[in-house]
Structures are given as structure tokens and as C-alpha cells.
Design a protein around this motif. Structure first.
Motif, PDB file in Angstrom:
ATOM      1  N   ASN A 104      -0.223   7.146 103.513  1.00  0.00           N
ATOM      2  CA  ASN A 104      -0.112   5.894 104.258  1.00  0.00           C
ATOM      3  C   ASN A 104       1.295   5.307 104.200  1.00  0.00           C
ATOM      4  N   TYR A 151      -2.614   8.197 112.099  1.00  0.00           N
ATOM      5  CA  TYR A 151      -1.412   7.376 111.925  1.00  0.00           C
ATOM      6  C   TYR A 151      -0.314   8.271 111.357  1.00  0.00           C
ATOM      7  N   SER A 176       3.351   4.749 113.540  1.00  0.00           N
ATOM      8  CA  SER A 176       2.457   4.168 114.541  1.00  0.00           C
ATOM      9  C   SER A 176       1.205   5.019 114.642  1.00  0.00           C
ATOM     10  N   VAL A 177       0.304   4.614 115.516  1.00  0.00           N
ATOM     11  CA  VAL A 177      -0.929   5.359 115.743  1.00  0.00           C
ATOM     12  C   VAL A 177      -0.585   6.685 116.424  1.00  0.00           C
ATOM     13  N   TYR A 228       1.464  12.736 108.796  1.00  0.00           N
ATOM     14  CA  TYR A 228       0.402  11.882 109.348  1.00  0.00           C
ATOM     15  C   TYR A 228      -0.885  12.084 108.568  1.00  0.00           C
ATOM     16  N   GLY A 281      -7.405   0.979 107.304  1.00  0.00           N
ATOM     17  CA  GLY A 281      -5.957   0.874 107.199  1.00  0.00           C
ATOM     18  C   GLY A 281      -5.468  -0.036 106.095  1.00  0.00           C
ATOM     19  N   SER A 320      -3.042   7.375 122.190  1.00  0.00           N
ATOM     20  CA  SER A 320      -1.775   6.996 121.561  1.00  0.00           C
ATOM     21  C   SER A 320      -0.614   7.774 122.170  1.00  0.00           C
TER      22      SER A 320
END
Length: 426
Positions: free
Chosen positions: A71, A257, A302-303, A339, A367, A417
């Protein structure tokens, strides 16, 4: 990790080495079997071991393999859900209890870092939630009002002050949350594991659970080469659940993500961007985030998933976005990209499940895994050791509920996305 440079990217390259572990190749006995070596499982194991319980952690891959090691590293308070909405979703008792727990959750993260000397680039200097347009400013103003009504140390910044703190004039407002901060997430997970081992926990990696059955009042948890017999089982696999307990995976939708890191910037450039080193994310539907690591790399995310056509699309988006946000950077070189998957629940609130007798789980962090995972792991340990009754847990017990059209929605998020990033501007 597992020979995939896009799984953990920069975090794997810069984290201290993981403690030495091996696969489970024998039959062991413990008071508690913890499945999953992420924030929740490792926090549970640490607190259980410190309380004197015998605990074994079994991890299918490596420490921090799931979302815990991939993350952004923003240690935020609360949830995506507005504070005032939680009592309506959970009821007044659990709603207020969860708000209090998660509002103070970053404090436990930074306390554990300090207590156990975890080398994870911890910075407790707040985060900035930045508003895009009038709608974003209104959202942040309401979020600030609701948190301030609860005496939380949050501050609404106008466009001028936001510009000073961020280094650009893109945003209409920002919410500075002084409870929050940043860490190197994989380093934090490895540090929790090291602390748990020092407290007496046993951790086995490369040991995926293939079956679970109750025999003679205890649970028999089998892996390909060994097994654990335990009175209690904590399932801490969240979005990366495979095999046993599939209901957890069916309850969450995968939201991909990604993060991409520049090479370290020179001192002059670093002084013009995030001078106080807060982490940033914005109010857009397809949100973006950015922050510095300790070496001065700018990490933007970002996504989206970095696979197939998405790799080039999201990489191009990152270059364009950095050029728009910080034109002084000029052409940038990227050093790492990676990711992972976020587990999203239908109401954006985590879930507490009793999957069977003495089989417990928290999942669906939407998230927000670092601080919630840490405090939920502690809550599970306190419940198992009898210090926290089920009625006093931060969430009510619910049965897992599979989300409708889950696979279709996951496909939509990944390819949607890409469409959003092909022509996106800040």
C-alpha cells in the motif's frame, strides 16, 4: 517478492530484511493459530504472545505479501465513511465505539514502532486530504466539521495554505489530520513480525492453509507439509484470501491500486514539494496519492493494475500528472512500480466475523488497512485471552455476505481506471 518486481516494488527494495522463517513441515500445537502475516495477523500474534498465549502464524507466501506490503503507507485515522454516517450504519453503540477506536488507531501504530524499535521510516506529521474543485472543498469542510465536533485534531486549510503545504495551486482546500502520518508499510509488517517472534510467537511462511477441521474440541489447520492444532483460529487474510474460508473473499470486491516511484530528487526540488513531508491523497472518484520516502523519492499512485495494457497507460498517467502538479521536476525517471488489491465491502465498513466456533476474522479495510489492521489485531488478541468480551468488540458480529456481480465490478474497476487515466488531468 516471489520473483515479481511489480508486487512490492520500492518497498521490497528498501525495507530491512524480513526475519528468518521457514515453511511449516511438522505438526505443532498452540493456543491460537493465526492465518495471514499482514498487519492484522501480526498485531494479533504480537499482542497474544505478550499476553502469554502460545501462538503460531501460518502465511501462504511471505510476511507482508498481501495489501500490508504493497500500500501507499498513509497511516490514517477513521474510514472513508463520514464520521456522522457510521452510527447509522452500525448502530449508535458500535458506530461510536468504532469512531473512537479508529480515530486513535494511528497512535497505536506509532507506539508500536517506538516500543519495538521498528525501522520503517515512520513520520507522524499528519496527512493532507486535498480537495479538487468546489465539490471537493465542500466535502472536506463537512468532514472537518464532523471530526472537529468530536474534538479531533484536524484543520481545514484554504487554497492558499494548501498551496504552501503541497507545493502547487491545484487544490481548493485540504484537510490536515494531525493524528496521521506515513510509514514504509512492508518494513512495518516485517518489524511487527520481528517483534512477535521476540515475544515468543512462531511464524511459518510458504505455508498456505489447505483445510480446516474441528477435532476433539480443537482446530486442525493443515498446510501442504504440516499442520497446527489450536483452540482458536484467527483468519487475517482479507483481500488475499484463497482456499479455506472463501466467504471472506466473496464479501470483498478487489479494487486495484498501483504506485510508481521516481529516482531520489535533488535537495532543491525536494524543498518545493511537500516541504513538511505529509502524505497526500485527493477527493476525486478515481483518486490519486503521493508522498516522499526517506531517500527523497516521490511515490505517486492511483486506482489501476500494472498488467497488460494498464502498465503503459498508468505509467503515462503518472508522468503527465507529475508534470501538471510539479512542472519544476522536468522529465522524471521512474525507479520502481508495483500494485496490489484493496478489499472493498458493500458499505465501505470493515467486518467482524465468527466463521465457526472460536474462528474469528476482521476483513474489508477499504483502503485503510494500516491503523485499523493494527488495532483490530489487538482487539482479537484481547478477545481470545478473555480481556474483551464479544459484546465489547469494535464491530458487531455479522455473517459474511457475498457481493453481487463481484467479478464484473472488479473488471469494471480495472478497465475503467485505464479509460479514466488515458485522458485524465489533475
Amino acid at each position: 517478492m516471489l520473483n515479481d518486481p511489480r508486487s512490492h516494488g520500492l518497498w521490497e527494495r528498501t525495507a530491512p530484511p524480513a526475519p528468518l522463517t521457514a515453511r511449516l513441515s511438522d505438526h505443532v500445537v498452540a493456543d491460537v493459530a493465526v492465518v495471514g502475516a499482514g498487519f492484522t495477523g501480526l498485531s494479533a500474534a504480537l499482542h497474544l504472545a505478550e499476553a502469554g498465549a502460545s501462538v503460531v502464524v501460518v502465511e501462504g507466501a511471505e510476511i507482508g505479501f498481501g495489501g500490508s506490503g504493497r500500500n501507499v503507507g498513509l497511516v490514517n485515522a477513521g474510514l472513508w465513511v463520514m464520521p456522522a454516517e457510521l452510527p447509522g450504519i452500525l448502530g449508535p453503540l458500535h458506530g461510536e465505539r468504532l469512531l473512537d477506536l479508529l480515530g486513535n488507531a494511528p497512535a497505536l501504530v506509532f507506539k508500536l514502532v517506538e516500543t519495538h524499535g521498528i525501522d520503517c521510516e515512520a513520520r507522524r506529521n499528519g496527512t493532507l486530504h486535498c480537495g479538487v474543485g468546489a465539490k471537493g472543498a465542500d466535502e472536506l469542510a463537512e468532514r472537518a466539521r464532523q471530526w472537529q465536533a468530536r474534538s479531533a485534531p484536524v484543520q481545514l486549510l484554504d487554497a492558499e495554505e494548501t498551496c504552501r503545504r503541497v507545493g502547487n495551486s491545484v487544490y481548493t482546500a485540504a484537510l490536515l489530520d494531525q493524528r496521521a502520518g506515513t510509514i514504509q508499510p512492508l518494513a512495518y509488517a516485517r518489524g511487527l513480525a520481528r517483534a512477535a517472534l521476540s515475544a515468543g510467537a512462531r511464524i511459518y511462511t510458504g505455508s498456505a492453509v489447505v483445510s480446516s477441521r474441528r477435532t476433539g474440541g480443537a482446530w486442525h489447520i493443515a498446510t501442504p507439509h504440516g499442520a497446527v492444532t489450536a483452540e482458536w483460529v484467527i483468519v487475517a487474510t482479507n483481500a488475499y484470501t484463497v482456499g479455506a474460508w472463501p466467504a471472506i473473499r466473496q464479501e470483498v470486491v478487489h479494487l486495484p491500486y498501483f504506485n510508481i516511484a521516481t529516482r531520489p530528487l535533488n535537495d532543491n526540488l525536494r524543498r518545493t514539494i511537500l516541504p513538511e513531508r505529509q502524505g497526500v491523497w485527493d477527493t476525486k472518484d478515481v483518486l490519486s496519492s503521493y508522498r516522499f520516502d526517506n531517500a527523497g523519492r516521490l511515490v505517486i499512485g492511483s486506482v489501476g493494475a500494472l498488467r497488460g495494457a494498464g502498465t503503459a497507460i498508468h505509467r503515462s498517467w503518472a508522468r503527465r500528472t507529475l508534470a501538471l502538479l510539479f512542472p519544476q521536476l522536468g522529465p522524471v525517471e521512474f525507479e520502481a512500480e508495483w500494485y496490489g488489491m484493496i478489499g472493498m465491502t458493500a458499505d465501505l465498513v470493515p467486518k467482524f466475523h465468527r466463521l465457526d466456533e472460536r474462528v474469528l476474522s476482521f476483513s474489508g479495510y477499504n483502503g485503510r488497512g494500516i491503523a485499523p489492521g493494527t488495532v483490530f489485531g489487538r482487539a482479537l488478541a484481547e478477545h481470545v485471552t478473555g480481556r474483551l468480551a464479544e459484546a465489547d468488540m469494535p464491530l458487531p458480529v455479522t455473517a459474511p455476505a457475498a457481493q453481487r456481480f463481484r467479478r464484473l465490478r472488479e473488471t469494471y474497476y480495472e478497465f475503467g481506471s485505464q479509460i479514466a487515466h488515458i485522458s485524465a488531468r489533475v
